[in-house]
Design an enzyme around this catalytic site. Structure first.
Site, short mmCIF file in Angstrom:
data_model
loop_
_atom_site.label_atom_id
_atom_site.label_comp_id
_atom_site.label_asym_id
_atom_site.label_seq_id
_atom_site.Cartn_x
_atom_site.Cartn_y
_atom_site.Cartn_z
N ASP A 1 13.70 -5.47 23.01
CA ASP A 1 12.87 -6.04 24.11
C ASP A 1 12.52 -7.43 23.52
O ASP A 1 11.88 -7.92 22.73
CB ASP A 1 11.65 -5.42 24.28
CG ASP A 1 10.98 -6.08 25.57
OD1 ASP A 1 10.89 -7.16 25.57
OD2 ASP A 1 10.39 -5.14 26.51
N HIS A 2 13.39 -8.80 24.03
CA HIS A 2 13.16 -9.82 23.31
C HIS A 2 11.98 -10.63 23.53
O HIS A 2 11.59 -11.42 22.77
CB HIS A 2 14.46 -10.78 23.99
CG HIS A 2 13.82 -11.35 25.30
ND1 HIS A 2 14.39 -10.80 26.44
CD2 HIS A 2 13.33 -12.30 25.90
CE1 HIS A 2 14.10 -11.40 27.73
NE2 HIS A 2 13.09 -12.55 27.16
N HIS B 1 8.89 -5.55 29.59
CA HIS B 1 8.37 -6.71 28.97
C HIS B 1 6.75 -6.56 29.21
O HIS B 1 5.95 -6.52 28.21
CB HIS B 1 8.87 -7.78 29.66
CG HIS B 1 10.11 -8.11 29.35
ND1 HIS B 1 10.94 -7.69 28.42
CD2 HIS B 1 11.25 -8.44 30.17
CE1 HIS B 1 12.13 -8.13 28.58
NE2 HIS B 1 12.32 -8.54 29.55
#
Length: 518
Positions: free
Chosen positions: A179-180, A242
């Protein structure tokens, strides 16, 4: 690190050229790749190694954040790359890949490692994992790791099916779910901020905090992603992953000297477990669902969602979601967490605001109401940590005015999220990757929302492009006596007559006083 082969599925795709190759190049320049390293790119069309290397080189010139010098260092980096054609349905292609990897590994001393990065659609994850297992490609003398990108499923049931498929070939500790947002420097500083500052740690609870607001606004529309986005919406694209990850990182309580990957994951899991379950009949009370209509963004007219290419005129897909969550544990009981995210909004930013309780109000004083103390985390596009306090206003006798203290003055060039995450995966640090428990629990909480949206049990509020979203998102906080911080007053919007109108569309968001930060 021992000799490592980086096997990249989807090597000619957009993510590889925009993020993965520039990140690897940065790690190479900074001496953070294994001394003995190679990358084998995989794709459905045949490319020679030289053609593939030229493709990688161009991606560096196009997307690396610093200047790329045409020198022997660049050539040394490119020489690490090779290419194999591969059809994921053909086991013989995986056998050929295994033979190439083994040929490269021969002659290298020590245990050899294999790093599998799946930069492909999630519908291919299970098949690739099975082929790796059945072909023997996953048999290593060192370690093997699997890196996958979101989405991790489409709902709770599909996520469980996917996890079962992956678990047949890889153990949980070998799976690195990216999950960036967890790779963003400011997010990674959250738990360190608590640990290094006993003052903040002491205040990090329901005795002092009134509410928490987490916002991720985008100015863009669906762009070229219409085919994908119309099937996922804001709830799947942003909220389930996110936004809930940001909530976990903000709400965890990590004791000093306990920031191991296992401990951080355990604390994050406990936060998710403590979130009050959302019953389907209550979704409409705690969730605001929106879709952008035509409007004006930075002085330019833009069309509404249902007028975008590839979007059906009767689409009920959500492009905005706001939610109220409650964490029922010792630290956060009674503190509402408000989350919102959407497209075609007034500005692009990701921000978390911690609003502290008003000591004057809590004492029942009749004095002038003062602006609450705030702790603001700006995650992007600009990073910052600001503490808003109050001081005497010399121009107003007996009055107060807010002052802002910059807690992040020594700004340096922050690493890209993928630089950090790929490096962490190579060294085996899973602290900022998503564990299966988090995936399952987040889908479990979101599932009633998906079901209610599917049956249109939640009103779809249309908001003008270029606004802060539906007025109903303001009402979500107003009913508790709060408001969203840092929303500039909306302009007067002209919605095109061709756009579908909703009952609340003409209602402008309640103007609020803008507080300047930093």
């Amino acid at each position: 690190m021992n000799p490592t082969t980086f096997v990249l599925f989807g090597a000619t795709g957009d993510l590889a050229k925009r993020k993965i190759y520039p990140a690897l190049y940065h790690l190479f320049l900074n001496g953070k790749l294994p001394e003995t390293f190679s990358l084998i790119g995989l794709g459905r069309r045949s490319l020679s190694d030289e053609t593939f290397q030229a493709h990688v080189k161009q991606s560096l010139f196009d997307f690396y954040r610093f200047e790329v010098k045409e020198d022997h260092t660049l050539q040394a980096f490119l020489s690490l790359f090779g290419f194999n054609i591969l059809n994921i349905d053909k086991q013989e292609d995986f056998v050929q890949l295994k033979e190439r990897v083994e040929a490269w590994e021969q002659g290298h001393e020590g245990r050899v490692n294999r790093f599998f990065y799946l930069s492909v659609g999630p519908e291919f994850f299970g098949t690739i994992a099975s082929q790796i297992e059945n072909s023997g490609l996953g048999e290593v003398t060192g370690w093997k790791r699997l890196v996958i990108e979101k989405p991790f499923g489409h709902d709770l049931a599909s996520a469980r099916v996917l996890n079962a498929q992956l678990s047949e070939a890889f153990a949980e500790e070998e799976i690195y779910r990216i999950d960036h947002y967890l790779g963003k420097p400011m997010v990674q500083r959250l738990e360190a901020l608590q640990q290094a500052n006993p003052v903040i740690q002491a205040l990090w609870n329901n005795r002092y905090i009134a509410n928490v607001q987490i916002t991720a606004d985008e100015t863009v529309g669906v762009e070229e992603r219409a085919g994908y986005y119309d099937h996922v919406g804001a709830v799947r694209d942003m909220f389930q992953n996110h936004m809930l990850q940001l909530l976990m990182m903000l709400a965890i309580q990590v004791p000093q000297n306990s920031t191991t990957a296992e401990n951080v994951r355990l604390k994050k899991k406990k936060v998710l477990e403590a979130i009050e379950p959302l019953q389907r009949q209550d979704v409409a009370k705690r969730i605001v669902r929106g879709q952008y209509a035509g409007g004006t963004l930075h002085g330019t007219p833009v069309q509404g969602y249902t007028s975008e290419p590839g979007i059906a005129a009767d689409s009920m897909n959500d492009t905005f979601i706001a939610a109220k969550l409650n964490i029922d544990n010792y630290y956060w009981r009674g503190v509402p967490f408000y989350i919102r995210t959407g497209k075609r909004l007034k500005s692009k930013h990701t921000r978390m605001v911690v609003e502290f309780k008003d000591p004057i109000k809590s004492l029942g004083s009749a004095q002038q109401s003062i602006t609450p103390n705030l702790l603001i985390f700006d995650i992007g596009p600009d990073e910052g940590i600001t503490l808003q306090l109050n001081t005497k206003d010399r121009e107003l006798k007996g009055g107060f005015k807010p002052v802002n203290i910059d807690l992040y003055p020594d700004r340096t060039e922050a690493p890209e999220a993928y630089e950090t995450l790929i490096n962490d995966a190579l060294i085996g640090d899973s602290t900022f990757f998503v564990h299966w428990d988090e995936v399952e629990l987040s889908w479990k909480w979101v599932q009633p929302i998906l079901e209610a949206f599917a049956e249109n049990e939640v009103p779809l509020h249309h908001y003008p492009a270029g606004s802060h979203g539906p007025a109903a998102a303001n009402e979500l906080l107003a009913q508790d006596g709060y408001r969203w911080w840092f929303d500039e007053p909306d302009e007067t919007f002209v919605v095109h007559e061709t756009e579908r109108a909703a009952e609340d569309e003409s209602s402008e968001a309640t103007p609020v006083a803008q507080v300047i930060v930093g």
